[in-house]
Write a protein that holds these residues in place. Sequence first.
Motif, PDB file in Angstrom:
ATOM      1  N   LYS A  46     -34.049  16.416 -45.790  1.00 34.35           N
ATOM      2  CA  LYS A  46     -35.513  16.785 -45.760  1.00 34.35           C
ATOM      3  C   LYS A  46     -36.206  15.544 -44.903  1.00 34.35           C
ATOM      4  CE  LYS A  46     -39.262  18.721 -47.215  1.00 34.35           C
ATOM      5  NZ  LYS A  46     -39.698  20.001 -46.741  1.00 34.35           N
ATOM      6  N   ARG A  47     -37.135  15.856 -44.156  1.00 31.62           N
ATOM      7  CA  ARG A  47     -37.891  14.966 -43.678  1.00 31.62           C
ATOM      8  C   ARG A  47     -39.145  14.837 -44.099  1.00 31.62           C
ATOM      9  NH1 ARG A  47     -37.398  17.431 -37.536  1.00 31.62           N
ATOM     10  NH2 ARG A  47     -38.790  18.737 -38.623  1.00 31.62           N
ATOM     11  N   PRO A  48     -39.903  13.417 -43.838  1.00 30.00           N
ATOM     12  CA  PRO A  48     -40.990  13.445 -44.632  1.00 30.00           C
ATOM     13  C   PRO A  48     -42.297  14.284 -43.815  1.00 30.00           C
ATOM     14  CG  PRO A  48     -40.341  11.419 -43.347  1.00 30.00           C
ATOM     15  CD  PRO A  48     -39.303  12.158 -43.528  1.00 30.00           C
ATOM     16  N   GLN A  49     -41.943  14.606 -42.623  1.00 29.21           N
ATOM     17  CA  GLN A  49     -43.218  14.939 -41.805  1.00 29.21           C
ATOM     18  C   GLN A  49     -43.236  16.677 -41.938  1.00 29.21           C
ATOM     19  OE1 GLN A  49     -40.368  13.626 -40.362  1.00 29.21           O
ATOM     20  NE2 GLN A  49     -39.673  14.325 -38.396  1.00 29.21           N
ATOM     21  N   ASP A  50     -42.257  17.165 -42.714  1.00 28.08           N
ATOM     22  CA  ASP A  50     -42.271  18.803 -42.939  1.00 28.08           C
ATOM     23  C   ASP A  50     -42.874  19.117 -44.315  1.00 28.08           C
ATOM     24  OD1 ASP A  50     -41.243  19.094 -40.504  1.00 28.08           O
ATOM     25  OD2 ASP A  50     -38.927  18.578 -41.139  1.00 28.08           O
ATOM     26  N   PRO A  51     -43.879  20.034 -44.383  1.00 30.23           N
ATOM     27  CA  PRO A  51     -44.115  20.681 -45.520  1.00 30.23           C
ATOM     28  C   PRO A  51     -42.877  21.591 -46.121  1.00 30.23           C
ATOM     29  CG  PRO A  51     -45.181  22.021 -43.704  1.00 30.23           C
ATOM     30  CD  PRO A  51     -44.199  20.604 -43.200  1.00 30.23           C
ATOM     31  N   GLU A  52     -42.999  22.359 -47.131  1.00 29.76           N
ATOM     32  CA  GLU A  52     -42.005  23.338 -47.555  1.00 29.76           C
ATOM     33  C   GLU A  52     -41.876  24.380 -46.580  1.00 29.76           C
ATOM     34  OE1 GLU A  52     -39.407  24.104 -50.275  1.00 29.76           O
ATOM     35  OE2 GLU A  52     -40.571  22.226 -50.422  1.00 29.76           O
ATOM     36  N   GLY A  53     -40.648  24.662 -46.505  1.00 31.71           N
ATOM     37  CA  GLY A  53     -40.122  25.653 -45.588  1.00 31.71           C
ATOM     38  C   GLY A  53     -39.892  25.447 -44.196  1.00 31.71           C
ATOM     39  N   PHE A  54     -40.230  23.910 -43.705  1.00 39.95           N
ATOM     40  CA  PHE A  54     -40.102  23.496 -42.347  1.00 39.95           C
ATOM     41  C   PHE A  54     -38.901  22.510 -42.443  1.00 39.95           C
ATOM     42  CE2 PHE A  54     -44.043  25.350 -41.782  1.00 39.95           C
ATOM     43  CZ  PHE A  54     -43.984  26.039 -40.498  1.00 39.95           C
ATOM     44  N   PRO A  55     -38.001  22.532 -41.438  1.00 35.87           N
ATOM     45  CA  PRO A  55     -38.229  23.243 -40.204  1.00 35.87           C
ATOM     46  C   PRO A  55     -37.472  24.863 -40.424  1.00 35.87           C
ATOM     47  CG  PRO A  55     -36.335  21.905 -40.138  1.00 35.87           C
ATOM     48  CD  PRO A  55     -37.105  21.475 -41.307  1.00 35.87           C
ATOM     49  N   LYS A  56     -38.135  25.589 -39.681  1.00 34.02           N
ATOM     50  CA  LYS A  56     -37.461  26.880 -39.814  1.00 34.02           C
ATOM     51  C   LYS A  56     -37.259  27.833 -38.490  1.00 34.02           C
ATOM     52  CE  LYS A  56     -41.371  28.413 -41.795  1.00 34.02           C
ATOM     53  NZ  LYS A  56     -42.114  29.427 -42.451  1.00 34.02           N
ATOM     54  N   ALA A  57     -36.353  28.903 -38.704  1.00 27.22           N
ATOM     55  CA  ALA A  57     -36.037  29.586 -37.778  1.00 27.22           C
ATOM     56  C   ALA A  57     -36.706  31.105 -37.608  1.00 27.22           C
ATOM     57  CB  ALA A  57     -34.393  29.810 -37.817  1.00 27.22           C
ATOM     58  N   LEU A  58     -37.002  31.517 -36.414  1.00 29.31           N
ATOM     59  CA  LEU A  58     -37.631  32.844 -36.213  1.00 29.31           C
ATOM     60  C   LEU A  58     -36.984  33.499 -34.982  1.00 29.31           C
ATOM     61  CD1 LEU A  58     -41.488  31.583 -36.439  1.00 29.31           C
ATOM     62  CD2 LEU A  58     -39.873  32.665 -38.196  1.00 29.31           C
ATOM     63  N   THR A  59     -37.281  34.788 -35.159  1.00 34.85           N
ATOM     64  CA  THR A  59     -36.678  35.629 -33.963  1.00 34.85           C
ATOM     65  C   THR A  59     -37.960  35.880 -32.932  1.00 34.85           C
ATOM     66  OG1 THR A  59     -36.969  37.761 -35.214  1.00 34.85           O
ATOM     67  CG2 THR A  59     -34.794  36.519 -35.194  1.00 34.85           C
ATOM     68  N   VAL A  60     -37.855  35.853 -31.633  1.00 35.02           N
ATOM     69  CA  VAL A  60     -38.994  36.261 -30.835  1.00 35.02           C
ATOM     70  C   VAL A  60     -38.271  37.026 -29.442  1.00 35.02           C
ATOM     71  CG1 VAL A  60     -40.385  34.277 -31.331  1.00 35.02           C
ATOM     72  CG2 VAL A  60     -38.812  34.136 -29.360  1.00 35.02           C
ATOM     73  N   SER A  61     -38.929  37.725 -28.726  1.00 31.71           N
ATOM     74  CA  SER A  61     -38.716  38.454 -27.452  1.00 31.71           C
ATOM     75  C   SER A  61     -39.819  38.036 -26.655  1.00 31.71           C
ATOM     76  CB  SER A  61     -38.525  40.018 -27.922  1.00 31.71           C
ATOM     77  OG  SER A  61     -38.289  40.722 -26.491  1.00 31.71           O
TER      78      SER A  61
END
Length: 327
Positions: free
Chosen positions: A222-237
Amino acid sequence: MDIAQLSDRILNADRRALARAITLVESARADHRAQADELLSSLNKSGRQALRIGMSGTPGVGKSTFIETFGMMLVGKGLRVAVLAVDPSSARSGGSILGDKTRMERLSREPAAFIRPSPSQTHLGGVARRTRDAVALCEAAGYDVVLIETVGVGQSETVVSELSDLFMLLLAPAGGDELQGVKRGIMEIADMILVNKADGDLKSTATRTCADYAGALRLLRKRPQDPEGFPKALTVSAVEATGLDTAWAEIQALAEWRRQSGHWDRNRAAQAQYWFAEEVRQALLARLDTPWAKSRMTELSAEVAKGVQTPQAAARDLLTGLGVTNR
């Protein structure tokens, strides 16, 4: 060159003046460096800030296509977008293709967009040495978002985190072992992983790949610069322009959280200290390029080869001649 006039034109969002200023800060000539320092000091007083987004990805993942589609979406939302793309330079000839304006044909025609390709030259880290200065110029020109595209993916590309507020990593579907070459280095600095090409026959594969990376991210510390849920992965096109609104919403949410938590300002201050140290290192290295230093290094190198001096003693001799105390 009238620096005061150039500064005023940049503050008034003159794209031609901005391009000229970036050419100035990229120059290695001593007189140009003095003018560049004067210009940057003048513009620093404007206090303008943009959202700096660093972007990297594996070869063939579609970085340029994604940046163009993403940039067009941001322009459609009324934002001004600057793209700083760093192209790899040939180790043999030193040249670069600098073809990003050609690849981003639609975005390059937008009045609210500015695209500037730059050669990486011999600078490691995925960005050109003066990319940070170019970012500062784009901020002074009033751009809302600055997209910084690195030369490619690898552990050395982590330098981009020292000049961006957020770092996005683009990956392709079904790239099972593509992170074997980059390991934890780039994964640890990524704020968001975007699995591109989530369209057509690859859509289901992209969804599975995204889930795999989401699981991998949960295993990282866990990194101090991240809120809950980050980092995250998403799909894009990038081709179908899907998932971009979701990605932009997540980017805004993360940036706002970091501003509210104070991490934004702390990160910018730490980055300024990093680039101060880097300027000192580069200035010291530049002293080795003088005729006297090159000649002396040749002499001392011959003495080391013959065993007349040890490498440590020869290095101390050279540094003393340069007026640098070796402690």
